[in-house]
Structures are given as structure tokens and as C-alpha cells.
Design a protein around this motif. Structure first.
Motif, mmCIF file in Angstrom:
data_model
loop_
_atom_site.group_PDB
_atom_site.id
_atom_site.type_symbol
_atom_site.label_atom_id
_atom_site.label_comp_id
_atom_site.label_asym_id
_atom_site.label_seq_id
_atom_site.Cartn_x
_atom_site.Cartn_y
_atom_site.Cartn_z
ATOM 1 N N ASN A 1 -0.964 7.406 -0.721
ATOM 2 C CA ASN A 1 -2.411 7.258 -0.565
ATOM 3 C C ASN A 1 -2.827 7.244 0.897
ATOM 4 O OD1 ASN A 1 -2.301 6.944 -3.277
ATOM 5 N ND2 ASN A 1 -2.546 4.702 -3.228
ATOM 6 N N ARG A 2 -1.831 7.303 1.767
ATOM 7 C CA ARG A 2 -2.112 7.031 3.166
ATOM 8 C C ARG A 2 -2.177 8.326 3.957
ATOM 9 N NH1 ARG A 2 -0.887 2.792 6.947
ATOM 10 N NH2 ARG A 2 -0.304 3.777 8.913
ATOM 11 N N GLU B 1 2.298 -6.769 9.348
ATOM 12 C CA GLU B 1 2.700 -5.761 8.362
ATOM 13 C C GLU B 1 4.205 -5.504 8.377
ATOM 14 O OE1 GLU B 1 -0.324 -2.911 9.594
ATOM 15 O OE2 GLU B 1 1.249 -1.853 10.680
ATOM 16 N N ALA C 1 -3.358 -8.387 2.062
ATOM 17 C CA ALA C 1 -3.096 -8.137 0.637
ATOM 18 C C ALA C 1 -2.448 -9.368 -0.009
ATOM 19 C CB ALA C 1 -2.181 -6.924 0.477
ATOM 20 N N GLY D 1 6.160 2.284 1.325
ATOM 21 C CA GLY D 1 4.824 1.729 1.478
ATOM 22 C C GLY D 1 4.798 0.688 2.566
ATOM 23 N N GLU E 1 0.885 -1.165 0.000
ATOM 24 C CA GLU E 1 0.000 0.000 0.000
ATOM 25 C C GLU E 1 0.924 1.216 0.000
ATOM 26 O OE1 GLU E 1 -2.821 1.472 3.453
ATOM 27 O OE2 GLU E 1 -3.112 -0.641 2.935
#
Lengths: 223, 323
Positions: free
Chosen positions: B261-262, B293, B310, B304, B257
Motif C-alpha cells: 500500500n506504500r 518505527e 498504530a 511492512g 502498514e
């Protein structure tokens, strides 16, 4: 037993016989190597031809030597003496020499030949750079057997007029003279041993050190 | 580079063709892996390229020239050849073995000697220690490295490798595969590689050719074959762990990710992988550290975060399972 005394009393004769014996054996050996190693290499590519030629060698080898000397003596142009002796002994050398060359070439690891071919060796290069050097150990075993064999059978050539050590043995038998027999046999054995020793020295020069440990496994496993 | 057009071969003793109308193209600088069970024709295909086997039908061209127009020994000297049994000449030293093709090409002696030294070093061996040894004095792994060096000696543009790592033990095999990939980075050869081991094929291949009974079943990149297997045969060849194998070919950055975008601050548990590392490495670390994670970095810069769900979704999608 006084064979030493016999040799001392007849030095000239014994030396003449010994020289004749050695020159016959060496002549036969040189001719045989040239002829039979070449033949062995030529037939190694043709399985059926190889079978036939080796079969012929076996048959010749099985004929008693004294009859073979007698038969060839009557061939025009050969007659009594050195020529017939040489021809017959060369024929005796056929079986062990051709057989060992053939076995030697056949024992060459197919993977090595495949690799050599795949890298671009021509057929002649495969023969000279891979097959012949790898066949040497087997070929030398055959050569050394042949040397000892020829030295022994050469004594029989005394019956067709060769003046060699066979004559001492033959006359020793007819006269019942044990010293004479032992003297002849002993010198023949010494010649055989000496020639075998010399071939052993040549072998050490010709055969690659990489092939002298073939009884060990080719690769040792891990990195 | 190498092009096969409708190439077939039936051996005299056999009813069915060993190779049946194969058409394919091997790109320059690629590792093309032929994979399939024994008897699928992979070795025959390889041996047709250097004319150790003559096809009955079809044409093979190298750089647009039909190989049938070339003299076989001359052709073979321009193609490196490595086989499973290595086939080092036992009566020659290692240096003399490596010098074989240069010798056939009649290179000057000093050029050959220099090249031999260079290759022994390239293989990670010590020239002063190994050069004068005979093949029987080497370990299996060393012998195989010398086999590769010998094939590379005259710097051929093409290399044919027939199960080169199959005869060594698994640990050595993995090391040889890694060395081989590293070597290919520098030498950039066009390589045709034969194996029956699908894992080796996936690991080494830029392009895979899956074969069965002489016929071409599927071609494509490893990821294409893994994600879209053509039929049940390919599926069974790939094995039941197809989804997990993909994790070895997927980069961490693909599933992460990205940070742009976070929202909010970056929080990290201190575990990190590089963006080009395979996801498998990240997964291994997750299991080891018992975390869900992992931070993904480019060099030292975090780019990221890769999360367990995911990875799970990715494998699930590829293996065709249900959510």
C-alpha cells in the motif's frame, strides 16, 4: 565385683537361661510384628477405631507387668510358663508397635497419596507402594523400642516359671548376691543391644535411601 | 473431547455449591485454562474429570462416554495428572517415579525403560545424571519437570494440570511455561490447566474458562476475553494493564502498514522484528532504540512497517479509552 567369675562357674545354667530368654524374645517379636503391624495398617483408615485400639494399647501398657503375668497365668490353657509369658509380652508390644505404624501412615505426605491416586493406583497399591514404604522409618523406630522393651520385661516372666535371665536377677536379690544380679542384668542388656543393632542393619536394607534424609527440606528451590 | 453438561458439586461441610451447573466443552489438542480466585471451583472441576471428586449432578463425558461408566483407577491411568506439590514418591528414584503408570499398566520392562529415557531427555534433563537420583536431590524446577514427565509416561491423550508452576520462583516459572508450550507443540495433548494467575492463563491458554464462586463467568480465547470482558469481575481479574497484555497476543503483522500500500522507497533505520513476533517485542525495541518505527520482516524479506501511533490507537480502542 566378680560377676565374670560367677558366669564362669555357672556356664551351663547361664547359657540355658540366655537361650531361653532369646528364644522367648524372638518368638514374641515375630508374633507381635505380624499381629500389630497388620492391626496398625487395618485401623489406619478409621480414625475412631484407631483411637479406641491405641487407647486399649495404652491401658494394657500401664498395667504393672508382674500383675499381668499373674492374671494371665490363671487363664485356662495358659498356666505357668512359655504360653502366658508370650501372651503378656505380645500385649506389651501392642502400644509401641500400633502407635508407630499409625503415626507412620499418618505422616505420609497427602500430596504424594493424591498424586498416586490421581495416576490410577488402587487403594491396595496406594498402601503397598506409597504408604507402607513411606511409613517404614517411623515403624522401625517403634520396632527398635519394642525389642529393647520386651527384652527387659521378659525378666519378669521368671515369676511364672520361665527359666530365663530374670531368674539370676531374682535369686541374686533374695540371696543378696550382687555378682548374680550384675551378671543377669549385663547379659540382658547385651541381648537388647545386639537385637537393636541387628534391627538397625535390617532397617538400612529396607528403608529407601530416598527417605534417609528427611530432615532436609524436600526440594532445594531453584532450577 | 471432554464435555461437561450441567455439572454441580456441593461439599458436605459447605452451604453453597463448589461447582454450580457448569456446561462446557474442551476441544481435542487444546490447552483449556480454568482461571479464577481461590474457592472458585477450578480445582474441583479438574478433579471431577479423573473422578477424584464425584459430581452430585450433571454428566461428564470423554469422547462421548460418560466417565461414571468407567472404573476410576483404569480411567485415571489414561489421564495424566500434575499437581502443584508435584507429589513425587520420595522412596523411589526419578526413573522409578516416571515408570509408575507404565508399571500400573504392566508394560514390559524394556518398553518402560526406553520410555523413561526418552521422557527424561524430552524434559531437557540428563538421564545418566538424574535417573538414579531421589526426589529430595532435585531442585524445584527439576522436580516439576519430572512431575510432567511422569504424567506423560503412558502417553495419555488428556492431561490435567493443577497449578503446576505455582510453587517455583518466577524466573523458573517463566522458563517452565515456555518449555511447556514448546512441548505441547510436539505432544498435542488435550490439556485442562488450572491457575489463579491471569497472566499465566493468557500466555498458555488456547481457551479460557473464567470462574467465580463455582459459576462460569466467561469463556473464550484469550484475545476474546481481553477485548470483550463480560463484566466488572473479569475486568478486575484482567487487571489495569489489559491493553498492554493484548500487545503480547497481537502479532506485529496485524498492526503493521503493509508495503504493497506504500508509495515511494523503503527507508529503514535497521531495526526489525519478525511478522509473527508479538507487538510487545516491537514496542520494547522501539523504547530501547528510541525510535517510532520498526521494520517487520518475514524471514529476511521486509513486508511492512510498524509505527508507534498504530500501537497506541490499538491499545486505546481495546481498553475503551477516548481518542
Amino acid at each position: 565385683m566378680n560377676f565374670a567369675g560367677f558366669i564362669c562357674d555357672n556356664t551351663g545354667l547361664v547359657l540355658e537361661y540366655t537361650a531361653n530368654h532369646v528364644s522367648l524374645v524372638i518368638g514374641v517379636l515375630l508374633l507381635s510384628l505380624a499381629l500389630w503391624i497388620t492391626t496398625g495398617l487395618l485401623i489406619s483408615r478409621h480414625a475412631r477405631l484407631a483411637g479406641a485400639v491405641i487407647g486399649l494399647g495404652n491401658v494394657v501398657f500401664c498395667i504393672p507387668s508382674i500383675s499381668l503375668f499373674g492374671l494371665f497365668m490363671s487363664v485356662p490353657g495358659l498356666g505357668l510358663g512359655r504360653r502366658t509369658a508370650t501372651v503378656v509380652l505380645v500385649l506389651y508390644a501392642m502400644m509401641p508397635l500400633i502407635r508407630s505404624v499409625h503415626a507412620g501412615i499418618r505422616s505420609v505426605d497427602a500430596a504424594v497419596v493424591n498424586a498416586g491416586k490421581g495416576m490410577g493406583m488402587t487403594n491396595l497399591q496406594l498402601l503397598l507402594k506409597i504408604q507402607v514404604p513411606m511409613a517404614w522409618p517411623a515403624v522401625f523406630a517403634g520396632i527398635r523400642v519394642t525389642v529393647v522393651l520386651i527384652t527387659g520385661i521378659a525378666t519378669m516372666a521368671t515369676f511364672i516359671g520361665e527359666r530365663n535371665l530374670g531368674r539370676l536377677i531374682h535369686q541374686g536379690i533374695t540371696r543378696g548376691d550382687a555378682d548374680m544380679i550384675v551378671a543377669g542384668a549385663l547379659i540382658v542388656s547385651l541381648i537388647a543391644l545386639l537385637l537393636d543393632y541387628l534391627m538397625g542393619r535390617v532397617e538400612r536394607i529396607i528403608i529407601s535411601p530416598g527417605l534417609r534424609y528427611q530432615s532436609l527440606e524436600p526440594y532445594r528451590g531453584s532450577a | 473431547m471432554i464435555h461437561f453438561d450441567q455439572v454441580s458439586k456441593t461439599f458436605a461441610a459447605s452451604q453453597r455449591p463448589a461447582v454450580d451447573r457448569i456446561t462446557l466443552h474442551v476441544k481435542q489438542g487444546n490447552i483449556c485454562v480454568f482461571v479464577g480466585p481461590s474457592g472458585c471451583g477450578k480445582t474441583t472441576i479438574l478433579r471431577m474429570i479423573n473422578r477424584l471428586v464425584t459430581p452430585d449432578g450433571g454428566t461428564i463425558t470423554i469422547d462421548g462416554r460418560s466417565i461414571m461408566q468407567m472404573d476410576p483407577p483404569a480411567l485415571r491411568r489414561t489421564i495424566g495428572y500434575v499437581i502443584q506439590q508435584v507429589g513425587l514418591l520420595p522412596h523411589r528414584t526419578i526413573a522409578q517415579n516416571i515408570a509408575l503408570v507404565p508399571e500400573l499398566l504392566k508394560w514390559p520392562r524394556d518398553k518402560t525403560e526406553k520410555r523413561v529415557l526418552e521422557l527424561i531427555e524430552m524434559m531437557g534433563l540428563d538421564p545418566s545424571e538424574v535417573g538414579h537420583k531421589y526426589p529430595h536431590q532435585l531442585s524445584g524446577g527439576q522436580a516439576q519437570r519430572v512431575g510432567v514427565a511422569r504424567a506423560l509416561a503412558a502417553d495419555p491423550p488428556i492431561m490435567l494440570m493443577d497449578e503446576p508452576f505455582a510453587a517455583v520462583d518466577p524466573i523458573v516459572r517463566l522458563r517452565l511455561q515456555d518449555e511447556f508450550l514448546r512441548l505441547q507443540q510436539t505432544v498435542q495433548k488435550t490439556i485442562c490447566f488450572v491457575t489463579h494467575d491471569i497472566n499465566e492463563a493468557i500466555k498458555l491458554g488456547d481457551y479460557l474458562v473464567v470462574l467465580k464462586e463455582g459459576r462460569l463467568v466467561q469463556t473464550g480465547t484469550p484475545i476474546e476475553i481481553l477485548t470483550q470482558p463480560e463484566d466488572d469481575f473479569v475486568l478486575s481479574l484482567l487487571g489495569d494493564d489489559r491493553g498492554v497484555k493484548i500487545l503480547d497476543l497481537t502479532r506485529a503483522e496485524t498492526l503493521m502498514e503493509p508495503f504493497e500500500n506504500r508509495l515511494g522507497p523503503i527507508k529503514s533505520n535497521g531495526h526489525r522484528v519478525q511478522s509473527i513476533d508479538p507487538v510487545k517485542i516491537a514496542l520494547e525495541m522501539m523504547m530501547q532504540k528510541n525510535t517510532d518505527e520498526i521494520l517487520v520482516c518475514k524471514g529476511t524479506r521486509p513486508v511492512g512497517i510498524l509505527r508507534w501511533p498504530a500501537i497506541k490507537t490499538h491499545v486505546n480502542r481495546i481498553s475503551g479509552g477516548t481518542v
